[in-house]
Write a protein that holds these residues in place. Structure first.
Motif, PDB file in Angstrom:
ATOM      1  N   ARG A   4      34.987 -11.914 -54.179  1.00 44.11           N
ATOM      2  CA  ARG A   4      36.167 -11.160 -54.617  1.00 44.11           C
ATOM      3  C   ARG A   4      37.310 -11.335 -53.635  1.00 44.11           C
ATOM      4  N   GLY A   5      38.521 -11.229 -54.155  1.00 38.60           N
ATOM      5  CA  GLY A   5      39.693 -11.274 -53.285  1.00 38.60           C
ATOM      6  C   GLY A   5      39.934  -9.925 -52.643  1.00 38.60           C
ATOM      7  N   ARG A   6      41.033  -9.865 -51.914  1.00 41.06           N
ATOM      8  CA  ARG A   6      41.412  -8.652 -51.199  1.00 41.06           C
ATOM      9  C   ARG A   6      41.555  -7.471 -52.155  1.00 41.06           C
ATOM     10  N   MET A   7      40.941  -6.358 -51.801  1.00 37.25           N
ATOM     11  CA  MET A   7      41.024  -5.141 -52.617  1.00 37.25           C
ATOM     12  C   MET A   7      41.948  -4.097 -51.986  1.00 37.25           C
ATOM     13  N   TRP A   8      42.238  -4.216 -50.722  1.00 33.97           N
ATOM     14  CA  TRP A   8      42.972  -3.156 -50.027  1.00 33.97           C
ATOM     15  C   TRP A   8      44.478  -3.330 -50.217  1.00 33.97           C
ATOM     16  N   ARG A   9      45.203  -2.213 -50.070  1.00 34.63           N
ATOM     17  CA  ARG A   9      46.662  -2.264 -50.178  1.00 34.63           C
ATOM     18  C   ARG A   9      47.295  -1.990 -48.829  1.00 34.63           C
ATOM     19  N   TRP A  36      30.454  -3.401 -53.602  1.00 34.76           N
ATOM     20  CA  TRP A  36      29.598  -2.590 -52.724  1.00 34.76           C
ATOM     21  C   TRP A  36      29.510  -3.309 -51.381  1.00 34.76           C
ATOM     22  N   LEU A  48      24.881  -9.915 -51.639  1.00 36.39           N
ATOM     23  CA  LEU A  48      26.320  -9.675 -51.549  1.00 36.39           C
ATOM     24  C   LEU A  48      27.160 -10.835 -52.078  1.00 36.39           C
ATOM     25  N   GLU A 107      41.051   2.685 -54.545  1.00 38.07           N
ATOM     26  CA  GLU A 107      42.504   2.562 -54.695  1.00 38.07           C
ATOM     27  C   GLU A 107      42.900   2.935 -56.128  1.00 38.07           C
ATOM     28  N   PRO A 163      35.806  -7.047 -48.540  1.00 35.62           N
ATOM     29  CA  PRO A 163      37.137  -7.245 -49.118  1.00 35.62           C
ATOM     30  C   PRO A 163      37.912  -5.954 -49.351  1.00 35.62           C
ATOM     31  N   ALA A 164      37.254  -4.803 -49.186  1.00 34.61           N
ATOM     32  CA  ALA A 164      37.954  -3.526 -49.352  1.00 34.61           C
ATOM     33  C   ALA A 164      38.786  -3.174 -48.129  1.00 34.61           C
ATOM     34  N   SER A 206      46.197   2.006 -47.006  1.00 34.66           N
ATOM     35  CA  SER A 206      46.977   2.796 -47.973  1.00 34.66           C
ATOM     36  C   SER A 206      46.845   4.290 -47.724  1.00 34.66           C
ATOM     37  N   PRO A 223      28.187 -12.067 -54.961  1.00 36.03           N
ATOM     38  CA  PRO A 223      29.309 -11.848 -55.885  1.00 36.03           C
ATOM     39  C   PRO A 223      30.431 -11.022 -55.273  1.00 36.03           C
ATOM     40  N   VAL A 224      30.105 -10.123 -54.364  1.00 32.83           N
ATOM     41  CA  VAL A 224      31.151  -9.298 -53.740  1.00 32.83           C
ATOM     42  C   VAL A 224      31.985 -10.147 -52.790  1.00 32.83           C
ATOM     43  N   LYS A 225      31.322 -11.071 -52.098  1.00 29.45           N
ATOM     44  CA  LYS A 225      32.056 -11.916 -51.154  1.00 29.45           C
ATOM     45  C   LYS A 225      33.046 -12.841 -51.862  1.00 29.45           C
TER      46      LYS A 225
END
Lengths: 529, 141
Positions: free
Chosen positions: B136-141, A190, B130, A341, A157-158, A116, B132-134
């Motif tokens: 998560r779904g996709r965060m990026w746009r 994180w 990590l 974002e 995932p970021a 982005s 709980p972070v793993k």
């Protein structure tokens, strides 16, 4: 003036951009005669302070990250500095002038921009889109990762899926673990940071032993820097590197760059003719040289304008338990892109990174305390040293025409005009920092901090000098096209962070190198198709 | 500049404490000796100006030495307010010598050796943090 034998390409600046560019171009087009001019010299790693008992004070003198502090220390610094008038900027520019450029003293925290970040105008109606996308640049990010050597962990995932790092991540230590538990308690993202730092012995370089003060250079070669990664390749490919040669002017005749006039260490002036001239002196040095050369300089033109740093604030949590203190690579621990974002309800445009760093050395911590002396200072330091955890708020700066690099009529000792930075933290950046400080305070609280101290703006954090010769399609709002070619002078190319139209909220090193590699490829096609 | 005056100034800036282990005074850590060397050398201008200002404010070096802790602090604060730049330079000078002293490094729980060649040890990364972070779904746009 001694006129030298013409070459195909003359490059000014042997920092990250210039070195990556030289290595790539010489690999793709080995028949080219390429000369690089560097104002500084090679750094002798045996002189780096990390082996010395006075290493802490070196960070305040000859090995400071600030050129002005190095000059003020009145010592002989291995960096070939020029003074930067930063009195009109609350953020003080930092840089290293020598082979390898500021990678000599960088933290080697090595994130990429987000996809982005390349289309902020399209997505968020702010800033300007880049002339190419993240995915256009991705092959060059990968090339750079291979050259530098990246330690990290796949699966964040970021980011879009990317090639797994070749080395496991750095140890995040007790500080990273403590912060991670805070992020987890809040349900926030994180991830351990990507770092251009070896975690295993590789490519003749040792694994990091968590010594700590990366910003004074890495004498054990664990930290990647352009002098030890790209220059051996470029030299092997036949590039000529002339050190202690200060470019004085890009010479332009009839709308074409015909070469560079430079002064060597003896004070003699030479003219190096070339078919292409490439400038890669960072966001201040590049603007300074081009403004001094009167190249593409118009009263309202983009050259020198749209300077972006990453404004930085800190929240520092104090804990009862003993943490790591200044152990581990100072800039590379964990980060959160929870607020990177844009989201509805945020009181600002674009976003921020929360970055957990390691702590400073004892003297550095003592020197920034208020009060700095007396029993109060001792008491604060007792509470803090080995018991504090800093969370850095890194704001995305947006391009503002009024933030700029200008030259004055006075001439500096290096023969170029003196340079001045005029910069104001925008209202949007201030809102990002304030929001980020509140979130950093939240995470430190969730991690168990008994007290949190806040630094609203850290002045000595102007590492990222970006945007002053920005890429774009519109010559009124940009200096170059997407291949780094100047709109006004087609055979004048820029290959450093000056090109960034926007900056995201992460360290720019990986992107500077990737862009320089791409520009090297773009120019190679001119010769080899 | 007399030696007792120099010590009194240094120990006002760096009084030490009775923590565990205790922090020494600046003089005990060798700072006054090093400051005496500076004001006998070519870089004496700034520290000398501040020391003279302290002596003037106290109505003499002896008066400063005889003053109690509160009196010395009051004098030093006056000088700090009157010449902040030079005063900060003097503080920076004494902090460098103090926090490089072995006895101070050890009192603060650190070591005297520089970062290299031995480096430091950190516990290995516990990737289970990590989890709980793993998820998560996709965060990026």
């Amino acid at each position: 003036v001694a006129r030298l034998e013409p070459v195909d390409v003359v490059v000014v600046g042997a920092g990250l951009g210039g070195s990556a560019f030289c290595a790539r171009l010489s690999e793709r087009a080995p028949q080219l005669r390429i000369v690089c001019l560097e104002r500084g010299d090679w750094v002798d790693r045996s002189t780096m302070p990390a082996y010395r008992r006075d290493w802490q004070r070196a960070a305040q003198g000859a090995w400071s990250t600030s050129p002005n502090l190095r000059l003020a220390a009145a010592e002989t610094s291995p960096s070939a500095d020029y003074p930067v008038d930063d009195s009109a900027s609350p953020i003080k520019p930092l840089m290293w002038n020598g082979v390898g450029g500021s990678t000599i003293t960088w933290a080697a925290h090595f994130p990429r921009l987000h996809p982005s970040d390349f289309k902020t105008r399209t997505l968020d109606a702010v800033g300007d889109d880049w002339p190419f996308s993240y995915f256009d640049l991705e092959p060059y990010y990968d090339l750079n990762d291979t050259a530098m050597g990246v330690a990290g962990l796949a699966g964040d995932p970021a980011y879009p899926p990317k090639r797994p790092p070749r080395m496991p991540p750095l140890a995040i230590g007790r500080m990273g673990e403590r912060a991670a538990r805070g992020f987890n308690a809040l349900g926030w993202h994180w991830w351990p940071g990507d770092a251009a730092i070896n975690t295993v012995d590789r490519d003749g370089r040792r694994a990091c032993n968590n010594g700590g003060p990366c910003l004074m250079g890495c004498p054990i070669h664990a930290k990647a820097s352009a002098d030890i990664v790209y220059w051996p390749v470029a030299l092997e490919n036949g590039v000529t590197l002339r050190t202690r040669c200060v470019a004085q002017q890009v010479i332009v005749q009839a709308g074409r760059a015909i070469g560079v006039a430079y002064r060597d260490q003896s004070g003699e002036t030479h003219e190096q003719p070339a078919a292409f001239t490439v400038v890669a002196c960072n966001g201040i040095g590049t603007a300074r040289l081009l403004l001094a050369s009167n190249v593409g300089r118009t009263p309202d033109g983009a050259l020198g304008r749209y300077l972006m740093f990453h404004p930085i604030a800190y929240a520092r949590g104090m804990f009862d338990e003993e943490l790591d203190g200044p152990r581990g690579p100072i800039g590379s621990c964990i980060y959160s892109h929870e607020f990177y974002e844009p989201r509805p309800g945020h009181p600002f445009r674009r976003g921020l990174q929360l970055q957990v760093t390691r702590e400073n050395a004892l003297l550095s911590q003592a020197s920034r305390l208020q009060p700095a002396w007396g029993r109060g200072a001792h008491s604060l330091l007792r509470e803090e040293f080995r018991h504090s955890l800093p969370v850095m708020v890194v704001a995305e700066d947006l391009p503002e025409a009024s933030n700029r690099v200008v030259i004055t009529k006075a001439v500096a000792a290096d023969g170029l005009p003196e340079v001045r930075v005029e910069y104001t933290v925008s209202e949007n950046s201030r809102r990002i920092l304030d929001f980020g400080l509140d979130r950093a305070t939240d995470v430190l609280g969730a991690a168990g901090a008994k007290r949190v101290a806040r630094v609203p703006l850290a002045p000595l954090t102007g590492w990222h000098l970006l945007g002053t010769a920005r890429m774009g399609d519109d010559p009124a709002r940009s200096v170059t096209d997407g291949r780094g070619r100047c709109h006004a002078v087609a055979n004048l190319v820029i290959a450093d962070g000056s090109l960034f139209p926007t900056v995201g909220a992460v360290n720019p090193g990986a992107t500077i190198a990737a862009v320089a590699l791409k520009i090297g490829d773009d120019l190679a096609r001119e010769f080899v198709g | 500049v007399t030696s007792p005056f120099l010590s009194a100034v240094v120990d006002t800036l760096l009084p030490g404490d009775q923590g565990s282990p205790p922090l020494p005074t600046g003089t005990a850590a060798g700072v006054a000796t090093k400051l005496a060397q500076v004001i006998a050398g070519p870089d004496r201008a700034v520290p000398d100006a501040v020391l003279q200002a302290i002596a003037r404010e106290a109505r003499g070096e002896d008066a400063f030495v005889r003053a109690d802790a509160a009196g010395r602090i009051a004098v030093v604060r006056q000088v700090e307010a009157g010449m902040p730049g030079p005063f900060q330079a003097l503080v920076a000078l004494v902090l460098q010598d103090y926090y490089e002293a072995d006895v101070v490094l050890l009192a603060m729980g650190w070591r005297v050796q520089p970062p290299q060649p031995q480096g430091h040890t950190l516990p290995p990364f516990d990737e289970t943090l990590l989890a709980p972070v793993k998820e998560r779904g996709r965060m990026w746009r």
